[in-house]
Design an enzyme around this catalytic site. Sequence first.
Site, PDB file in Angstrom:
ATOM      1  N   PRO A   2       0.830  -1.224   0.000  1.00  0.00           N
ATOM      2  CG  PRO A   2      -0.732  -1.544   1.686  1.00  0.00           C
ATOM      3  CD  PRO A   2       0.559  -2.073   1.158  1.00  0.00           C
ATOM      4  CD  GLU A   3       2.235   3.100  -4.614  1.00  0.00           C
ATOM      5  OE1 GLU A   3       2.372   4.279  -4.966  1.00  0.00           O
ATOM      6  OE2 GLU A   3       2.333   2.147  -5.413  1.00  0.00           O
ATOM      7  CE  LYS A  50       6.128   3.449  -0.260  1.00  0.00           C
ATOM      8  NZ  LYS A  50       6.902   2.437  -0.965  1.00  0.00           N
ATOM      9  NE  ARG A 317       9.243  -2.510  -5.818  1.00  0.00           N
ATOM     10  CZ  ARG A 317       8.390  -1.853  -5.032  1.00  0.00           C
ATOM     11  NH1 ARG A 317       8.814  -0.905  -4.230  1.00  0.00           N
ATOM     12  NH2 ARG A 317       7.108  -2.156  -5.045  1.00  0.00           N
TER      13      ARG A 317
END
Length: 345
Positions: A2-3, A50, A317
Amino acid sequence: MPEGPSLRKFHQLVAPFVGQLVVTVGGNSKKINPNMLEMLRLQDSQVHGKNLYLNFGLNEDLGLSDSFLLPKHLQKEVKLPKEISNHKLESTSSTSGLDGQEVPASSSTIKALELGEEEKEPLNEPWWLNTSQNSGPWLCFHFGMFGSVRASEYSRATKPNKKGDWKDPLPRLVLHFAKGFLAFYNCRIYWCLGPMVKPSSDILSEEFDRRQALEALKQANPVCYTLLDQRFFAGLGNIIKNEVLYLAKIHPLSLGSCLSALNLESLLDHVVSFSAGWLQKKLEGKPQHHLIYQKEQCPAGHQVMKDSFGSPNGFQRPTWWCPHCQPKVTPEEPNEVQATKEELP
Ligand SMILES: [Zn+2]
């Protein structure tokens, strides 16, 4: 994982329980002992980048002595050196690596988070601050890929597992209050001194420092590395990275030092507006449709490229970009890409 916008949504779910007493606890956390939270009051909740932080205090209403209310292992106060107790908001996130790339405590941690497991580390005991400072311990929640917070409802299985069983996910921690409960899923939970990220680096904070962020972007590093640097862009994760680079028409590996001030300002505008727009949709319960993230074609119909990029000290990423809409700017051929300030669809 989750951001920033998801964390703000979690924070909104937690907020109505602030001020209430934890009556009973549950969950399968091995990292902390959930029982130590019983009869403590949820005093405060904050979100930084975060991470979600919950502060717990004594239940003074019962008129009992502090030591009576504290579980045995909490009864001895931990005296903190002055420099530690004063630094709270001064240090960078404990989950930041040398260059601020998000690096959880160990490589096994991220693997465990991805698998929905809790990493095997010794029980984490709370920092029990001197009660005269009127500040109890803080629990930090760092969420994994499928991490979430539910208020007065449990997460349900959305598909069968490999064996064909419909098994609901198990919450890591459940806090029951007089009315309702909070359930925390797929997260790393640990005691800490308090929020460790300055609001000035949080992309969703009103205090977000654009000048500081711009200085970071200007460096001779690929912009896709800098955007994930939580020291300057706390809350910015891989989805936001991919989407804002597409919106700003900037190739992920472009060096910040090769981009014009106008391009960098445009990128920063998109970081702020995209994150705020995504948060707004979350609060309204609307889905966020992606333009480039996990797409095969860009909105203009071009074939999208995919590769894994990351700084040497951080994670690699997955990155999606359109070679037509996001041409690479090389040091030899400085080329100002057309800055955009389009509204989000
Ligand atoms: Zn394109």
